[in-house]
Design a protein around this motif. Structure first.
Motif, PDB file in Angstrom:
ATOM      1  N   GLY A   1     -29.322 -35.825   9.867  1.00 50.18           N
ATOM      2  CA  GLY A   1     -29.409 -34.510   9.218  1.00 50.18           C
ATOM      3  C   GLY A   1     -28.023 -33.886   9.070  1.00 50.18           C
ATOM      4  N   PHE A   2     -27.229 -33.986  10.140  1.00 49.79           N
ATOM      5  CA  PHE A   2     -25.898 -33.388  10.116  1.00 49.79           C
ATOM      6  C   PHE A   2     -25.009 -34.078   9.075  1.00 49.79           C
ATOM      7  N   LEU A   3     -25.073 -35.414   9.103  1.00 48.42           N
ATOM      8  CA  LEU A   3     -24.276 -36.202   8.157  1.00 48.42           C
ATOM      9  C   LEU A   3     -24.668 -35.852   6.721  1.00 48.42           C
ATOM     10  N   GLY A   4     -25.968 -35.764   6.511  1.00 50.45           N
ATOM     11  CA  GLY A   4     -26.484 -35.460   5.168  1.00 50.45           C
ATOM     12  C   GLY A   4     -26.005 -34.103   4.684  1.00 50.45           C
ATOM     13  N   SER A   5     -26.108 -33.082   5.544  1.00 52.16           N
ATOM     14  CA  SER A   5     -25.770 -31.748   5.047  1.00 52.16           C
ATOM     15  C   SER A   5     -24.263 -31.590   4.840  1.00 52.16           C
ATOM     16  N   THR A   6     -23.443 -32.152   5.737  1.00 48.37           N
ATOM     17  CA  THR A   6     -21.993 -31.993   5.529  1.00 48.37           C
ATOM     18  C   THR A   6     -21.541 -32.793   4.301  1.00 48.37           C
ATOM     19  N   ALA A   7     -22.063 -34.013   4.164  1.00 48.33           N
ATOM     20  CA  ALA A   7     -21.639 -34.831   3.015  1.00 48.33           C
ATOM     21  C   ALA A   7     -22.115 -34.202   1.704  1.00 48.33           C
ATOM     22  N   THR A   8     -23.325 -33.655   1.683  1.00 47.05           N
ATOM     23  CA  THR A   8     -23.837 -33.030   0.456  1.00 47.05           C
ATOM     24  C   THR A   8     -22.945 -31.859   0.054  1.00 47.05           C
ATOM     25  N   ALA A   9     -22.610 -31.023   1.042  1.00 50.95           N
ATOM     26  CA  ALA A   9     -21.780 -29.850   0.737  1.00 50.95           C
ATOM     27  C   ALA A   9     -20.425 -30.294   0.188  1.00 50.95           C
ATOM     28  N   TYR A  10     -19.854 -31.317   0.810  1.00 50.73           N
ATOM     29  CA  TYR A  10     -18.535 -31.790   0.377  1.00 50.73           C
ATOM     30  C   TYR A  10     -18.600 -32.341  -1.052  1.00 50.73           C
ATOM     31  N   ILE A  11     -19.621 -33.158  -1.317  1.00 46.33           N
ATOM     32  CA  ILE A  11     -19.726 -33.772  -2.649  1.00 46.33           C
ATOM     33  C   ILE A  11     -19.963 -32.698  -3.713  1.00 46.33           C
ATOM     34  N   ARG A  12     -20.813 -31.709  -3.380  1.00 41.45           N
ATOM     35  CA  ARG A  12     -21.076 -30.632  -4.363  1.00 41.45           C
ATOM     36  C   ARG A  12     -19.781 -29.911  -4.713  1.00 41.45           C
ATOM     37  N   GLU A  13     -18.971 -29.676  -3.693  1.00 37.65           N
ATOM     38  CA  GLU A  13     -17.706 -28.971  -3.899  1.00 37.65           C
ATOM     39  C   GLU A  13     -16.779 -29.819  -4.792  1.00 37.65           C
ATOM     40  N   GLN A  14     -16.749 -31.121  -4.527  1.00 32.88           N
ATOM     41  CA  GLN A  14     -15.851 -32.009  -5.280  1.00 32.88           C
ATOM     42  C   GLN A  14     -16.297 -32.213  -6.730  1.00 32.88           C
ATOM     43  N   THR A  15     -17.600 -32.355  -6.933  1.00 33.09           N
ATOM     44  CA  THR A  15     -18.077 -32.733  -8.266  1.00 33.09           C
ATOM     45  C   THR A  15     -18.491 -31.530  -9.102  1.00 33.09           C
ATOM     46  N   LYS A  16     -18.581 -30.374  -8.491  1.00 27.21           N
ATOM     47  CA  LYS A  16     -19.002 -29.135  -9.167  1.00 27.21           C
ATOM     48  C   LYS A  16     -20.309 -29.352  -9.956  1.00 27.21           C
TER      49      LYS A  16
END
Ligand code: NAD
Length: 718
Positions: free
Chosen positions: A232-247
């Motif tokens: 869960g932790f991995l999923g939420s941090t990675a999702t937030a990071y990718i959203r920020e990068q890919t807009k």
């Protein structure tokens, strides 16, 4: 059909098989369908034998393992149905998986590039050994094509190197070098290129002795051991990071992440199936198609030599002179030295030259890995720089570039002085951003060996260089300029002379339209948001502040002089300059900047400056704002094509992607225009008719609309 000559089979020792990939007549190996078929046949034969201890996969091309799948095949099958996409993935998965089930140890011996499908091939082997060559890199760049690895890469990699590492490398799309690959567990050992095969054989013998590879085979078939909390932790941090990068513009990294999170709890069979099914969402999508176009734009650019005739040769480049040690001169000097080209460097001011040289050393000694200055690099590169005021030393170079102040008289004087001492084959160039190359060339005895080599600011970041052909410039000069630009690791686009050259000419109508929108009542925020929603890295209003309002004003006035019928000489920019608002550099432009901050805040004081120029106060939809900004760009591109400023629509598209950050997921300005369709573009322009000349469809666009033609009709397959 099997292309029998691509993979060589040999037996360096009686019980060791070696498959050497060596595509005939190609600089690099690619996993085409025939090559995959050939691999299948070889594996079939080798699996039948009971006398083999191990198999090594290697390349017959020194410094280059395998560059991945055949993107051309992808491009040709973008419209296949979903079942075929699944089947395409399954074929690769089944083939590569045999390397993890073979009756012997399998080792990939990687010297040089190993990316995409090749990295998948490698991860399915029991072990990987990498060469210490600087060329060695392993990576999964599929997300850059709007895809994810679909031959089991998302299944095998996380089981082998851990879910977190796999997520980082697969969703990020960046390759890692040999030592990083070992650090990540992607490879287990490094060896020099010469010792790679022996080391691979030694590794096979050791694995046979310990049986470790069998333990790993079993483990890597299983679900990944990870707790729900960790997942869960991995999923939420990675999702937030990718959203920020890919807009939100690039769906593939998020799709890859979700896939790996979900299939972590599956056995390999089910995970492979899920990978193949998920690919149907990405393969052939508009974004996949656009990114494949961008891939080919880059591939084509690598082949550019600048001239059409094969008989034209670039002159050898043994040294380069840069005259002017300001912002641009220092950047050009640093780029030159970084590629170990001897540099002669000067400036009218001895103090500026010293400062410029310090800046060059700062840039060349920067170590990207440690993110700090590196004394070894400084010691290595320093001898390449010669600071001088001697004209003889300056003119002894093969390429001489002036980057002095943007003043035609000063430039003419500098160029004529330099010209008199040049050798016959030398190229003389100007880095001017606005002065026509042909007009500077008029002052010269030999305008044939003079051209524009227009770097962008900041040179260390910007890949694009416009190579500008003046009326008298010879083909040899262009070929040599292109060869120099490539030598310093940049992407040259050859264009014919004209106001604003390519990128600034297309940028100006877009920028000026943004100011018009302000005068009609749109807010700075709305305008920039609409441009960013389209995919631009920053809005035009913020860009004004970065470029500087004074510079923008000057660029606007040169374009106005060239095209007074359609370029608006807006009073807004001069008014801002007059009120001391020069942009970031003065602490205020359209936005306000706190000390040391690059991100602007909305500035209530702006309204006062704008007030006299506000013509109306109406509301705009995001779509209308985008049409207003990007349609003038398309119209200007049709004029550029008509005037023969560029030879090919693909030069426009790559130029804007590299020069302006035009969104790659749209495939390029004209690729995007083709997708909208010329009849639809003309419809949209009709609604904007009251705006007058600047938005009037050009004859070329009208003609294309009548024929329902596309810009890319004229572009042959790369
Ligand atoms: P700059 O003012 O930072 O540097 C110009 C340098 O030229 C100064 O150091 C000055 O001392 C030197 N100089 C002036 N006369 C000289 C002479 N006779 N001999 C030797 N040196 C002389 O300017 P810059 O931003 O580096 O721009 C240089 C050129 O590059 C201009 O033509 C400009 O249009 C072009 N350019 C600038 C940018 C940019 O964003 N700054 C981008 C692309 C191209």
């Amino acid at each position: 059909m099997i292309a029998a000559s691509t993979i060589r089979v040999s037996f360096p020792e009686a019980d060791i098989a070696l498959l050497t990939f060596d595509m005939p007549d190609k600089a690099v190996n690619i996993l085409t369908t025939p090559v995959m078929n050939e691999l299948a046949v070889h594996l079939e034969e080798l699996e039948q034998r009971d006398d083999l201890t191990g198999l090594v996969l290697s390349s017959g091309k020194p410094g280059s393992f395998i560059a991945g799948a055949d993107i051309r095949e992808f491009a040709e099958s973008l419209d296949v149905d979903k079942a075929s996409i699944v089947a395409m993935c399954e074929r690769g998965q089944r083939l590569f998986r045999r390397l993890a089930q073979a009756p012997f140890v399998t080792v990939a011996a990687i010297d040089g590039i190993c990316v995409g499908g090749a990295a998948e091939l490698a991860v399915w082997c029991d072990r990987r050994i990498v060469s210490t060559s600087e060329e060695t890199e392993i990576g999964f760049p599929e997300v850059k094509l709007g895809l994810y690895p679909g031959w089991g890469g998302t299944v095998r990699t996380p089981r082998m190197i851990g879910l977190s590492n796999a997520i980082e490398i697969i969703t990020g799309g960046e390759s890692v070098n040999a030592s990083a690959a070992v650090g990540l567990g992607l490879a287990s050992q490094m060896a020099s290129p010469e010792q790679l095969l022996d080391a691979a054989i030694a590794m096979i013998r050791e694995e046979q002795g310990t049986g470790d590879y069998l333990v790993d085979r079993t483990a890597w078939e299983q679900p990944i051991v990870i707790s729900e909390t960790e997942l869960g932790f991995l999923g939420s941090t990675a999702t937030a990071y990718i959203r920020e990068q890919t807009k939100g513009h690039y769906p593939a990294p998020l799709a890859a992440l979700e896939l790996m999170l979900e299939s972590a709890s599956m056995e390999v069979d089910a995970a492979c199936q899920r990978e193949a099914e998920g690919m149907t969402q990405l393969f052939g999508s508009p974004i996949n198609e656009a990114l494949i176009n961008v891939f080919f734009l880059h591939a084509r650019n690598k082949k550019v030599v600048g001239t059409s005739g094969d008989s034209i040769q670039a002159s050898p480049i043994r040294s380069v002179s840069v005259v002017g040690a300001g912002i641009m001169g220092s950047g050009i000097a640093a780029a030159t030295i970084k590629r170990e080209l001897p540099l002669v460097f000067t400036d009218a001011s001895a103090e500026v030259l010293q400062n410029g040289a310090r800046e060059v050393m700062r840039q060349v000694s920067y170590n990207r890995k440690t993110k700090s200055s590196d004394a070894t690099r400084a010691v290595h590169f320093a001898p390449f720089m010669n600071l001088t005021h001697s004209r003889e030393e300056l003119t002894a170079a093969d390429v001489v570039i002036e980057a002095v102040v943007e003043n035609a008289d000063v430039k003419r004087q500098v160029l004529t002085q330099l010209e008199s001492g040049l050798s016959d084959h030398a190229v003389l160039a100007s880095n001017t951003s606005t002065i026509p190359i042909s007009s500077l060339g008029e002052a010269l005895q030999r305008p044939d060996r003079f051209c524009g080599i227009h770097f962008f600011n900041p040179v260390r970041q910007m890949k694009l260089v416009e190579v500008i052909r003046g009326q008298e410039t010879s083909e040899e000069t262009i070929a040599t300029a292109v060869s120099y630009v490539k030598r310093v690791g940049k992407s040259p686009i050859v264009i014919n002379d004209g106001p604003g050259f390519l990128v600034n000419r297309l940028l100006l109508p877009y920028m000026l339209e943004a100011v018009e929108l302000l005068c009609e009542g749109a807010s700075v925020k709305e305008i920039d948001r609409a441009a960013r929603a389209f995919g631009m890295p920053m809005g035009p209003i913020a860009l004004y502040d970065v470029v500087g309002l004074d510079t923008a004003c000057y660029a606007g006035s040169t374009m106005y002089q060239a095209f007074p019928d359609r370029i608006i000489a807006s009073p807004v920019l001069p008014a801002l300059v007059k009120s001391g608002r020069l942009g970031q550099k003065s602490g205020a432009g359209f936005f306000r900047y706190s000390k040391g901050k690059r991100r602007g805040q909305e500035d209530p004081g702006l309204q006062e400056v704008l007030e006299p120029y506000l013509r109306e106060k109406r509301r705009f939809s995001e779509e209308e704002l985008q049409q207003r900004m990007f349609l003038p760009m398309v119209l200007e591109a049709t004029r550029i094509l008509e005037e023969g400023i560029v030879r090919d629509v693909r030069d426009v598209d790559l130029g804007l992607i590299l020069g302006l950050g035009f969104p790659a997921f749209k495939g390029g300005l004209l690729f995007w225009a083709d997708r909208v369709g010329t009849p639809a573009l003309l419809e949209q322009l009709k609604t904007l008719e009251p705006l007058g000349e600047r938005i009037r469809p050009t004859p070329r666009l009208l003609d294309m609309g009548r024929r329902n033609a596309r810009f890319y009709d004229s572009a042959s397959v790369a």
